[in-house]
Write a protein that holds these residues in place. Structure first.
Motif, mmCIF file in Angstrom:
data_model
loop_
_atom_site.group_PDB
_atom_site.id
_atom_site.type_symbol
_atom_site.label_atom_id
_atom_site.label_comp_id
_atom_site.label_asym_id
_atom_site.label_seq_id
_atom_site.Cartn_x
_atom_site.Cartn_y
_atom_site.Cartn_z
ATOM 1 N N ALA A 179 2.995 -0.870 -17.751
ATOM 2 C CA ALA A 179 3.695 -1.739 -16.799
ATOM 3 C C ALA A 179 2.801 -2.862 -16.290
ATOM 4 N N LEU A 180 1.665 -2.519 -15.686
ATOM 5 C CA LEU A 180 0.832 -3.539 -15.045
ATOM 6 C C LEU A 180 0.321 -4.571 -16.044
ATOM 7 N N GLU A 181 0.004 -4.160 -17.263
ATOM 8 C CA GLU A 181 -0.539 -5.101 -18.242
ATOM 9 C C GLU A 181 0.481 -6.145 -18.684
ATOM 10 N N PHE A 182 1.767 -5.902 -18.406
ATOM 11 C CA PHE A 182 2.814 -6.844 -18.787
ATOM 12 C C PHE A 182 3.329 -7.664 -17.601
ATOM 13 N N ALA A 183 2.798 -7.429 -16.418
ATOM 14 C CA ALA A 183 3.307 -8.091 -15.219
ATOM 15 C C ALA A 183 2.862 -9.545 -15.160
ATOM 16 N N GLU A 184 3.818 -10.445 -14.992
ATOM 17 C CA GLU A 184 3.500 -11.862 -14.814
ATOM 18 C C GLU A 184 2.797 -12.089 -13.487
ATOM 19 N N SER A 185 3.167 -11.307 -12.477
ATOM 20 C CA SER A 185 2.501 -11.354 -11.178
ATOM 21 C C SER A 185 2.106 -9.935 -10.782
ATOM 22 N N PRO A 186 0.910 -9.491 -11.156
ATOM 23 C CA PRO A 186 0.485 -8.138 -10.798
ATOM 24 C C PRO A 186 0.502 -7.890 -9.291
ATOM 25 N N GLU A 187 0.168 -8.918 -8.506
ATOM 26 C CA GLU A 187 0.166 -8.753 -7.047
ATOM 27 C C GLU A 187 1.562 -8.419 -6.526
ATOM 28 N N ALA A 188 2.584 -9.096 -7.051
ATOM 29 C CA ALA A 188 3.949 -8.838 -6.601
ATOM 30 C C ALA A 188 4.415 -7.455 -7.027
ATOM 31 N N LEU A 189 4.043 -7.027 -8.231
ATOM 32 C CA LEU A 189 4.403 -5.698 -8.687
ATOM 33 C C LEU A 189 3.798 -4.628 -7.790
ATOM 34 N N LEU A 190 2.516 -4.770 -7.461
ATOM 35 C CA LEU A 190 1.860 -3.779 -6.617
ATOM 36 C C LEU A 190 2.360 -3.841 -5.181
ATOM 37 N N ALA A 191 2.727 -5.031 -4.701
ATOM 38 C CA ALA A 191 3.307 -5.134 -3.363
ATOM 39 C C ALA A 191 4.630 -4.370 -3.282
ATOM 40 N N GLU A 192 5.395 -4.403 -4.359
ATOM 41 C CA GLU A 192 6.655 -3.666 -4.389
ATOM 42 C C GLU A 192 6.422 -2.160 -4.424
ATOM 43 N N THR A 193 5.401 -1.717 -5.167
ATOM 44 C CA THR A 193 5.089 -0.288 -5.163
ATOM 45 C C THR A 193 4.569 0.147 -3.800
ATOM 46 N N ARG A 218 5.548 -1.051 -0.987
ATOM 47 C CA ARG A 218 6.728 -0.957 -0.111
ATOM 48 C C ARG A 218 7.425 0.389 -0.230
ATOM 49 N N VAL A 219 7.591 0.890 -1.452
ATOM 50 C CA VAL A 219 8.377 2.114 -1.637
ATOM 51 C C VAL A 219 7.551 3.384 -1.444
ATOM 52 N N LEU A 220 6.215 3.281 -1.417
ATOM 53 C CA LEU A 220 5.384 4.456 -1.198
ATOM 54 C C LEU A 220 5.382 4.861 0.278
ATOM 55 N N ALA A 221 5.424 6.156 0.526
ATOM 56 C CA ALA A 221 5.311 6.671 1.888
ATOM 57 C C ALA A 221 3.875 6.508 2.382
ATOM 58 N N PRO A 222 3.657 6.476 3.690
ATOM 59 C CA PRO A 222 2.289 6.409 4.221
ATOM 60 C C PRO A 222 1.423 7.533 3.667
ATOM 61 N N GLY A 223 0.266 7.184 3.157
ATOM 62 C CA GLY A 223 -0.609 8.163 2.540
ATOM 63 C C GLY A 223 -0.259 8.475 1.101
ATOM 64 N N GLY A 224 0.789 7.836 0.570
ATOM 65 C CA GLY A 224 1.192 8.067 -0.814
ATOM 66 C C GLY A 224 0.189 7.484 -1.788
ATOM 67 N N SER A 225 0.241 7.952 -3.022
ATOM 68 C CA SER A 225 -0.750 7.519 -4.010
ATOM 69 C C SER A 225 -0.078 6.857 -5.211
ATOM 70 N N LEU A 226 -0.790 5.908 -5.788
ATOM 71 C CA LEU A 226 -0.392 5.193 -6.988
ATOM 72 C C LEU A 226 -1.428 5.476 -8.062
ATOM 73 N N ILE A 227 -0.987 5.946 -9.222
ATOM 74 C CA ILE A 227 -1.885 6.195 -10.346
ATOM 75 C C ILE A 227 -1.501 5.243 -11.470
ATOM 76 N N ILE A 228 -2.456 4.450 -11.904
ATOM 77 C CA ILE A 228 -2.217 3.413 -12.911
ATOM 78 C C ILE A 228 -3.013 3.739 -14.169
ATOM 79 N N VAL A 229 -2.351 3.608 -15.324
ATOM 80 C CA VAL A 229 -3.010 3.720 -16.628
ATOM 81 C C VAL A 229 -2.851 2.374 -17.327
ATOM 82 N N VAL A 230 -3.976 1.716 -17.632
ATOM 83 C CA VAL A 230 -3.925 0.395 -18.268
ATOM 84 C C VAL A 230 -4.959 0.300 -19.381
#
Length: 260
Positions: free
Chosen positions: A111-125, A127-139
């Motif tokens: 996903a991230l390697e294809f994002a035209e705006s990586p910052e916008a993609l991560l800002a959206e993630t 938003r939907v993550l709960a406080p203290g939630g985690s994001l795991i990225i494979v690139v």
């Protein structure tokens, strides 16, 4: 930050075909082994796979309260899981149909390697993550051999280094927490050579870790961040979330007990 789009995205047919090959099977096993040390139990959490994460959700999504697979429209979607109620959705990856703080963990693959705006993609993630939630990225890794060959999905899109990922995540107020690497063997095109991949993976992990094919990072959502003003395009688009925070998930429950 502007809207995020996907450019030169891998096609769903190519992704499915790759993971059905012996090379794809060995690659999935290598990445799964590297994910395991940083994957905490998630029995009460909501898990979202973003991009094409189903080969890994099938392994890690069985013990959570709920798991979903969101696939970008530019890529296409597959039915998942097989023989069970559908948990796959075709989405605009820059505008997820989820309520704020409704997901406890996101696994982002292809996903991230294809994002035209990586910052916008991560800002959206964020938003939907709960406080203290985690994001795991494979690139794909910039120094890795896999990024230099186009016969696998890891040879498409933009590869990343550890430093680039760290700066990107901090720019949207994620805190890098844990790292991993995988795919220390070459992306063999000849099936006869794939059988040597497990041995080369073990050797490469010990002797040439800087040349791993993929980088894995876990980042945590910080609790205090200013919410950016929505763009005009966002304000005109009011989507009804398919999942809203019923107590905001396990991550938020821990946060409330700790801080409230």
């Amino acid at each position: 930050m502007g809207d995020c789009a996907l450019s030169t995205n891998a096609d769903i047919i190519d992704l499915c075909n790759f993971y059905a090959t012996p090379l794809g099977s060995v690659a999935a096993r290598s990445i799964t082994l590297s994910l395991s040390p940083i994957w905490r139990p998630i029995s009460e959490e909501r898990l979202l796979g973003l991009g094409y994460a189903t080969p890994y959700l099938s392994r890690f999504g069985t013990d959570c309260e709920r798991s979903l697979a969101f696939m970008p429209a530019a890529q296409g979607a597959e039915r998942w899981p097989a023989g069970a109620p559908l948990r796959t959705a075709l989405v605009g990856i820059e505008d997820l149909p989820l309520g704020d703080s409704s997901i406890d963990r996101i696994l982002m693959v292809h996903a991230l390697e294809f994002a035209e705006s990586p910052e916008a993609l991560l800002a959206e993630t964020w938003r939907v993550l709960a406080p203290g939630g985690s994001l795991i990225i494979v690139v794909p890794h910039r120094r890795g051999v896999w990024a230099r060959f186009e016969h696998t999905p890891f040879g498409s899109g933009r590869p990343w280094s550890r430093g680039q990922l760290t700066r990107l995540l901090r720019s949207v107020t994620f805190t890098p927490h844990a790292w991993g690497e995988a795919l220390f063997f070459p992306p063999f095109e000849r099936q006869q050579l794939v059988r040597f991949a497990p041995a080369m993976e073990r050797i490469g992990r010990k002797f040439w870790p800087m040349f791993a094919g993929v980088v894995i990072i876990e980042a945590v959502k910080q609790l205090h961040r200013g919410i950016p003003v929505a763009s005009a395009a966002k304000e005109r688009r009011v989507a009804k979330p398919v999942l809203v925070p019923a107590g905001a998930g396990a991550g938020a429950r821990v946060w409330r007990r700790k801080f409230l």
